[in-house]
Scaffold this motif. Structure first.
Motif, PDB file in Angstrom:
ATOM      1  N   GLU A 196     -12.922  -2.359   0.713  1.00 17.92           N
ATOM      2  CA  GLU A 196     -14.038  -3.025   0.035  1.00 17.92           C
ATOM      3  C   GLU A 196     -13.780  -3.105  -1.462  1.00 17.92           C
ATOM      4  O   GLU A 196     -13.264  -2.170  -2.075  1.00 17.92           O
ATOM      5  CB  GLU A 196     -15.339  -2.258   0.290  1.00 17.92           C
ATOM      6  N   LEU A 197     -14.152  -4.239  -2.050  1.00 18.59           N
ATOM      7  CA  LEU A 197     -14.066  -4.452  -3.492  1.00 18.59           C
ATOM      8  C   LEU A 197     -15.448  -4.813  -4.009  1.00 18.59           C
ATOM      9  O   LEU A 197     -16.130  -5.673  -3.434  1.00 18.59           O
ATOM     10  CB  LEU A 197     -13.090  -5.584  -3.814  1.00 18.59           C
ATOM     11  N   ARG A 198     -15.877  -4.151  -5.092  1.00 18.39           N
ATOM     12  CA  ARG A 198     -17.149  -4.476  -5.745  1.00 18.39           C
ATOM     13  C   ARG A 198     -16.881  -4.722  -7.215  1.00 18.39           C
ATOM     14  O   ARG A 198     -16.272  -3.883  -7.886  1.00 18.39           O
ATOM     15  CB  ARG A 198     -18.163  -3.325  -5.595  1.00 18.39           C
ATOM     16  N   TRP A 199     -17.394  -5.858  -7.725  1.00 18.26           N
ATOM     17  CA  TRP A 199     -17.194  -6.175  -9.137  1.00 18.26           C
ATOM     18  C   TRP A 199     -18.317  -7.077  -9.618  1.00 18.26           C
ATOM     19  O   TRP A 199     -18.602  -8.106  -9.016  1.00 18.26           O
ATOM     20  CB  TRP A 199     -15.845  -6.843  -9.354  1.00 18.26           C
ATOM     21  N   ALA A 200     -18.930  -6.677 -10.734  1.00 19.63           N
ATOM     22  CA  ALA A 200     -20.002  -7.465 -11.340  1.00 19.63           C
ATOM     23  C   ALA A 200     -19.476  -8.393 -12.432  1.00 19.63           C
ATOM     24  O   ALA A 200     -20.258  -9.087 -13.078  1.00 19.63           O
ATOM     25  CB  ALA A 200     -21.068  -6.536 -11.925  1.00 19.63           C
TER      26      ALA A 200
ATOM     27  N   ILE B 269      -3.858  -3.976  -2.296  1.00 19.76           N
ATOM     28  CA  ILE B 269      -4.890  -4.464  -1.374  1.00 19.76           C
ATOM     29  C   ILE B 269      -5.236  -5.909  -1.739  1.00 19.76           C
ATOM     30  O   ILE B 269      -5.399  -6.232  -2.922  1.00 19.76           O
ATOM     31  CB  ILE B 269      -6.176  -3.612  -1.442  1.00 19.76           C
ATOM     32  N   ARG B 270      -5.388  -6.745  -0.720  1.00 25.98           N
ATOM     33  CA  ARG B 270      -5.766  -8.136  -0.962  1.00 25.98           C
ATOM     34  C   ARG B 270      -6.963  -8.503  -0.096  1.00 25.98           C
ATOM     35  O   ARG B 270      -7.047  -8.119   1.072  1.00 25.98           O
ATOM     36  CB  ARG B 270      -4.598  -9.079  -0.652  1.00 25.98           C
ATOM     37  N   TRP B 271      -7.879  -9.245  -0.697  1.00 28.67           N
ATOM     38  CA  TRP B 271      -9.077  -9.693  -0.007  1.00 28.67           C
ATOM     39  C   TRP B 271      -9.056 -11.213   0.144  1.00 28.67           C
ATOM     40  O   TRP B 271      -8.474 -11.920  -0.685  1.00 28.67           O
ATOM     41  CB  TRP B 271     -10.331  -9.289  -0.790  1.00 28.67           C
ATOM     42  N   LYS B 272      -9.713 -11.703   1.174  1.00 28.32           N
ATOM     43  CA  LYS B 272      -9.846 -13.131   1.403  1.00 28.32           C
ATOM     44  C   LYS B 272     -11.266 -13.566   1.069  1.00 28.32           C
ATOM     45  O   LYS B 272     -12.228 -12.910   1.448  1.00 28.32           O
ATOM     46  CB  LYS B 272      -9.541 -13.475   2.870  1.00 28.32           C
TER      47      LYS B 272
ATOM     48  N   ALA C 119     -20.980 -15.538   2.045  1.00 33.55           N
ATOM     49  CA  ALA C 119     -19.989 -16.531   2.458  1.00 33.55           C
ATOM     50  C   ALA C 119     -18.800 -15.794   3.056  1.00 33.55           C
ATOM     51  O   ALA C 119     -17.984 -15.229   2.326  1.00 33.55           O
ATOM     52  CB  ALA C 119     -19.555 -17.399   1.282  1.00 33.55           C
ATOM     53  N   GLY C 120     -18.708 -15.766   4.392  1.00 30.98           N
ATOM     54  CA  GLY C 120     -17.625 -15.038   5.041  1.00 30.98           C
ATOM     55  C   GLY C 120     -17.721 -13.557   4.773  1.00 30.98           C
ATOM     56  O   GLY C 120     -18.754 -12.924   5.014  1.00 30.98           O
ATOM     57  N   ASP C 121     -16.652 -12.975   4.229  1.00 25.95           N
ATOM     58  CA  ASP C 121     -16.622 -11.545   3.924  1.00 25.95           C
ATOM     59  C   ASP C 121     -17.081 -11.255   2.500  1.00 25.95           C
ATOM     60  O   ASP C 121     -16.821 -10.157   1.977  1.00 25.95           O
ATOM     61  CB  ASP C 121     -15.203 -10.995   4.114  1.00 25.95           C
ATOM     62  N   VAL C 122     -17.740 -12.208   1.874  1.00 22.16           N
ATOM     63  CA  VAL C 122     -18.192 -12.050   0.488  1.00 22.16           C
ATOM     64  C   VAL C 122     -19.714 -12.074   0.442  1.00 22.16           C
ATOM     65  O   VAL C 122     -20.351 -12.932   1.063  1.00 22.16           O
ATOM     66  CB  VAL C 122     -17.621 -13.157  -0.421  1.00 22.16           C
TER      67      VAL C 122
ATOM     68  N   THR D 131     -15.288  -7.498   1.586  1.00 24.19           N
ATOM     69  CA  THR D 131     -14.815  -6.554   2.590  1.00 24.19           C
ATOM     70  C   THR D 131     -13.638  -7.175   3.339  1.00 24.19           C
ATOM     71  O   THR D 131     -13.267  -8.319   3.101  1.00 24.19           O
ATOM     72  CB  THR D 131     -15.937  -6.174   3.567  1.00 24.19           C
ATOM     73  N   GLY D 132     -13.076  -6.406   4.268  1.00 23.29           N
ATOM     74  CA  GLY D 132     -11.948  -6.917   5.048  1.00 23.29           C
ATOM     75  C   GLY D 132     -10.636  -6.893   4.303  1.00 23.29           C
ATOM     76  O   GLY D 132      -9.679  -7.568   4.708  1.00 23.29           O
TER      77      GLY D 132
END
Length: 459
Positions: free
Chosen positions: A66-70, A180-183, A117-120, A166-167
């Motif tokens: 998981e990535l979280r960023w404001a 780590i890479r996210w889509k 939107a998807g995993d976002v 996520t993902g």
């Protein structure tokens, strides 16, 4: 964290089975040759597969990080444009990312906004303290603070929204290096819709020393201050979003909060508003990575990504939260503090979410040279159309005049002369009222319709 790879375990199991068969054959032959010997009993223990944590394979591979960023506090704050705000969108606006022109989004544009939107997702905190919960943002809540009131720069209210992906797939090694890479994509909207850009497929890379970057593919649309009918797609640009120095993630942990580099980072502004290199109250001067700033030259608002002397305390990049398993999230990383790295937290690279920095007086705005979007970082705070919070029961001298001046706010009182906080605002208003009263008195004495009590009026 060291784990036995699946291939090694499979080889071990096969070898154990072969050994068992050989020993069994040898035992049978021995029993045939000498019937007076009892059977040879052998116990062979075959190691079973260890259960890997959810979202992670045995060899350190990650399957649901998981990535979280404001992005920054400013990305969820009141806009320089009166009555508008800056906000985050999951995915790209609408169906294809093209709004057919820069404009302020109204109720008729609700379909442009996506909370998921998807995993976002775009999540925001609702409520305070023990009652605080996180919810997916909506079009109707995109400009509201956790207490439900509209965002306000003067009052220090921001949305606190952040993009959550996520993902994520990749690896974490025993030496602490991470990849780590996210889509997926998320969009950052400024001026209520006049300007926006997006990030696609972010990737985090850290070496064993905790040095690295969060990169992504940038895109969006550009317009022109002199001709807002211009609407041009921007070239997809792979660039560093933020960099890290000495920010290790403990491979034995669930993840952590990474503080990006910013303070003291110099940038070339390409002839735009020069970088301001004096520390403002409660913050520091600095910049996002150069390639990131260069891209925003095309978007038309590069001044939002480096210090200019205007609202610099809300420009620092937000801390980045990384969880190796989305099911065991480490939570929000909080706003950024502009850290320059160096492992001041003991080398772990994580930081407890710092408290939001209240707005500081940074001098009269207007240093901006105007952006291609039409309203730049140099817009005056007096044009925001907002007024600071005041205590409901507060009394003041000359209530009508004071209320009038307070409603006008910074449009009548230069920002550089207004101390921070409600008390400072009252002092500024009262000072203005006294100056007006003194001017009226002087004019009255000169015109003769006011006289001193010990002076006799001429007949």
């Amino acid at each position: 964290m060291s784990r036995t790879p699946r291939r090694r375990r499979s080889a071990t199991t096969a070898a154990a089975l072969v050994l068992t068969l050989l020993l069994s054959a040898a035992t049978t032959a021995s029993a045939t040759a000498s019937d007076d010997q009892g059977p040879l009993l052998l116990t062979v223990t075959v190691p079973g597969d260890e259960q890997a944590p959810p979202g992670e394979a045995e060899d350190g591979r990650l399957t649901d990080a998981e990535l979280r960023w404001a992005v920054s506090v400013q990305a969820g704050s009141e806009s320089h444009l009166a009555g508008q705000c800056n906000f985050l969108v999951a995915g790209r606006p609408g169906t294809d990312g093209d709004t057919r022109g820069g404009r302020i989004w109204t109720d008729a544009d609700r379909t442009l906004y996506h909370g998921t939107a998807g995993d976002v997702r775009v999540v925001r905190t609702v409520g305070r303290g023990a009652d605080a919960t996180q919810r997916t943002a909506t079009f109707g809540t995109r400009c509201t603070a956790p207490d439900g009131r509209p965002v306000s720069y003067a009052a220090g209210r921001t949305t606190g929204a952040e993009a959550v992906l996520t993902g994520g797939t990749g690896t974490r090694e025993a030496d602490g290096s991470v990849r780590i890479r996210w889509k997926g994509s998320f969009t950052v909207v400024f001026y209520g819709g006049l300007v926006y850009w997006w990030v696609t497929d972010p990737e985090l890379r850290l070496d064993a020393a905790g040095n690295g970057a969060l990169t992504g593919t940038l895109g969006g649309y550009g317009t022109d201050q002199q001709d807002m009918t211009r609407w041009e797609p921007l070239p997809s640009t792979r660039a560093q979003l933020v960099t890290f120095t000495g920010r290790r993630l403990d491979p034995a942990s669930r993840g952590g909060h990474l503080v990006p580099d910013y303070c003291g980072v110099r940038t070339s502004t390409g002839g735009r508003v020069p970088q301001f290199r004096e520390d403002p109250a409660g913050s520091c001067w600095g910049s996002f990575p150069q390639a990131f700033v260069n891209f925003h030259q095309l978007v038309g608002e590069p001044e939002f990504w480096y210090s200019t002397g205007t609202r610099d305390e809300i420009k620092t990049p937000a801390n980045v939260s990384v969880s190796f398993d989305a099911a065991e999230s480490v939570g929000s990383a909080g706003p950024g503090d502009g850290g320059t790295g160096g492992g001041g937290d003991g080398g772990n690279g994580t930081a407890a979410p710092p408290a939001a920095v209240p707005p500081a007086t940074t001098g009269p705005e207007g240093s901006g040279g105007g952006s291609r979007a039409g309203t730049g970082d140099g817009a005056t705070r007096g044009g925001t159309g907002t007024t600071p919070d005041t205590d409901a029961g507060a009394a003041s001298f000359l209530p009508v005049a004071a209320a009038t001046l307070d409603a006008a706010g910074a449009a009548l009182i230069p920002d550089g002369l207004i101390p921070g906080g409600t008390t400072g605002r009252r002092l500024a208003v009262l000072t203005a009222v006294l100056l007006v009263a003194a001017s009226v008195a002087i004019l009255g004495f000169r015109q003769g319709w006011l006289v001193l009590p010990f002076r006799r009026r001429d007949p």
